[in-house]
Enzyme design. Structure first.
Site, PDB file in Angstrom:
ATOM      1  N   TYR A 133       0.694  -1.101   0.030  1.00 41.71           N
ATOM      2  CA  TYR A 133      -0.069   0.084  -0.136  1.00 41.71           C
ATOM      3  C   TYR A 133       1.022   1.298   0.079  1.00 41.71           C
ATOM      4  O   TYR A 133       0.588   2.182  -0.847  1.00 41.71           O
ATOM      5  CB  TYR A 133      -0.997  -0.215   1.061  1.00 41.71           C
ATOM      6  CG  TYR A 133      -1.528   1.268   1.302  1.00 41.71           C
ATOM      7  CD1 TYR A 133      -2.653   1.687   0.339  1.00 41.71           C
ATOM      8  CD2 TYR A 133      -1.353   2.135   2.522  1.00 41.71           C
ATOM      9  CE1 TYR A 133      -3.221   2.910   0.609  1.00 41.71           C
ATOM     10  CE2 TYR A 133      -2.063   3.313   2.664  1.00 41.71           C
ATOM     11  CZ  TYR A 133      -2.916   3.882   1.555  1.00 41.71           C
ATOM     12  OH  TYR A 133      -3.718   5.124   1.810  1.00 41.71           O
ATOM     13  N   LYS A 137       1.065   3.923  -3.143  1.00 40.66           N
ATOM     14  CA  LYS A 137       0.801   5.406  -2.773  1.00 40.66           C
ATOM     15  C   LYS A 137       2.244   6.332  -2.940  1.00 40.66           C
ATOM     16  O   LYS A 137       1.986   7.443  -3.305  1.00 40.66           O
ATOM     17  CB  LYS A 137       0.466   5.672  -1.137  1.00 40.66           C
ATOM     18  CG  LYS A 137      -0.676   5.018  -1.290  1.00 40.66           C
ATOM     19  CD  LYS A 137      -2.080   5.526  -1.959  1.00 40.66           C
ATOM     20  CE  LYS A 137      -2.589   6.861  -1.445  1.00 40.66           C
ATOM     21  NZ  LYS A 137      -3.899   7.360  -2.220  1.00 40.66           N
TER      22      LYS A 137
END
Length: 156
Positions: A133, A137
């Site tokens: 994640y 990002k």
């Protein structure tokens, strides 16, 4: 002002739609999401951030796009979904914006780009993501286009 949220059916998007919706004389709202909003079904249109053609169709006429769509849970499978949604989705949004003349973007990043146990990190801290994640990002933040006015919100 015509504001389109992408991925606005979650916690942050629902709150933002509620606040902006308190001023209907100022804002015309649209929410594009892969699932129906329980609180704002009247402004929600179903589409996936990975569907570039659908995005072009649905953001046309917007003054600003707010990108909230993200794969963020720890148990996402396959892992490639983090990159397909978070990175590929950002690319699709930017391409749709360029194709339709929308030039203002607000998107949410994450402190996950800085890694674990960092004390009050801000945009000056070096990136050190520890999971997919955070890595996705981080890559999302690297995607820019000089024809788009982009504001990133770094939530804590």
């Amino acid at each position: 002002m015509n504001i389109t949220l992408i991925g606005g059916s979650g916690f942050v998007g629902t709150r933002l739609l509620g606040l902006l919706g308190e001023q209907p004389e100022k804002y015309t709202l649209r929410n594009i999401d892969k699932r129906q909003s329980h609180f704002f079904p009247h402004v929600t249109q179903l589409a996936d951030v990975r569907d570039a053609e659908a995005l072009r169709e649905k953001i046309a006429g917007s003054d600003v796009v707010v990108l909230l769509a993200a794969e963020h849970r720890d148990d996402v499978s396959p892992v490639s979904l983090y990159y397909d949604v978070n990175v590929g989705g950002m690319k699709n949004v930017l391409e749709a914006m360029l194709a339709t003349g929308v030039r203002r973007l607000v998107f949410t990043s994450s402190v996950a780009v800085y890694g674990l146990n960092k004390e009050n990190p801000d945009e000056t801290h070096p990136a050190d993501p520890f999971n997919h994640y955070g890595k996705s990002k981080r890559w999302q933040r690297c995607i820019r286009h000089h024809h788009i006015d982009c504001t990133a919100y770094q939530g804590n």
